[in-house]
Design a protein around this motif. Structure first.
Motif, mmCIF file in Angstrom:
data_model
loop_
_atom_site.group_PDB
_atom_site.id
_atom_site.type_symbol
_atom_site.label_atom_id
_atom_site.label_comp_id
_atom_site.label_asym_id
_atom_site.label_seq_id
_atom_site.Cartn_x
_atom_site.Cartn_y
_atom_site.Cartn_z
ATOM 1 N N PRO A 72 0.817 -1.220 0.000
ATOM 2 C CA PRO A 72 0.000 0.000 0.000
ATOM 3 C C PRO A 72 0.853 1.274 0.000
ATOM 4 N N VAL A 73 0.328 2.286 -0.664
ATOM 5 C CA VAL A 73 0.984 3.590 -0.709
ATOM 6 C C VAL A 73 0.842 4.254 0.653
ATOM 7 N N VAL A 92 -6.577 14.861 4.265
ATOM 8 C CA VAL A 92 -6.093 14.848 2.890
ATOM 9 C C VAL A 92 -5.118 13.691 2.662
ATOM 10 N N VAL A 93 -4.181 13.497 3.594
ATOM 11 C CA VAL A 93 -3.213 12.407 3.442
ATOM 12 C C VAL A 93 -3.932 11.060 3.375
ATOM 13 N N ALA A 94 -4.877 10.831 4.278
ATOM 14 C CA ALA A 94 -5.613 9.562 4.292
ATOM 15 C C ALA A 94 -6.390 9.360 2.988
ATOM 16 N N VAL A 112 -6.950 6.839 -2.512
ATOM 17 C CA VAL A 112 -7.148 6.999 -3.960
ATOM 18 C C VAL A 112 -5.950 6.431 -4.725
ATOM 19 N N MET A 113 -4.746 6.728 -4.263
ATOM 20 C CA MET A 113 -3.549 6.204 -4.933
ATOM 21 C C MET A 113 -3.554 4.674 -4.912
ATOM 22 N N LEU A 170 -6.019 3.408 -7.424
ATOM 23 C CA LEU A 170 -5.499 3.563 -8.787
ATOM 24 C C LEU A 170 -4.295 2.659 -9.041
ATOM 25 N N GLY A 171 -3.733 2.103 -7.979
ATOM 26 C CA GLY A 171 -2.564 1.243 -8.128
ATOM 27 C C GLY A 171 -1.318 2.011 -8.531
ATOM 28 N N SER A 172 -1.182 3.225 -8.013
ATOM 29 C CA SER A 172 -0.065 4.079 -8.406
ATOM 30 C C SER A 172 0.628 4.676 -7.187
#
Length: 98
Positions: free
Chosen positions: A2-3, A43-45, A50-51, A54-56
């Motif tokens: 995970p990002v 915002v960080v959470a 979302v990242m 998106l798998g990015s």
């Protein structure tokens, strides 16, 4: 894997809502709680979620997400799940991930 983001990864600077710092943040849907666009912790959470969706882990994608949130996302989108959906769908559209 995970990002995981840090405040320094973000392009924009956000105030910290220290009073609500320990409150649960967005993890996944459903989450009808209001989203505070002006709280670093929220915002960080959200950006991490979302990242991951998106798998990015690309910093350019993160910058795109912040731009979408600040410039394109209407203010009537208030709940965490609505913000998540808007960011994911708009990013997919712009990145051609349809």
């Amino acid at each position: 894997m995970p990002v995981k983001l840090k405040a320094s990864d973000l392009f924009y600077k956000y105030p910290k809502d220290v009073v609500n710092r320990g409150q649960p943040k967005f993890r996944c849907k459903p989450d009808p709680s209001p989203f505070n666009r002006d709280d670093l912790y929220e915002v960080v959470a959200m950006m991490e979620a979302v990242m991951n969706e998106l798998g990015s882990s690309d910093g350019r994608v993160l910058n795109l997400l912040e731009d979408i949130m600040h410039q394109d996302m209407p203010r009537f989108i208030e709940s965490r799940e609505m913000v998540f959906d808007c960011l994911v769908e708009t990013a997919r559209e712009r990145l051609g991930l349809g």
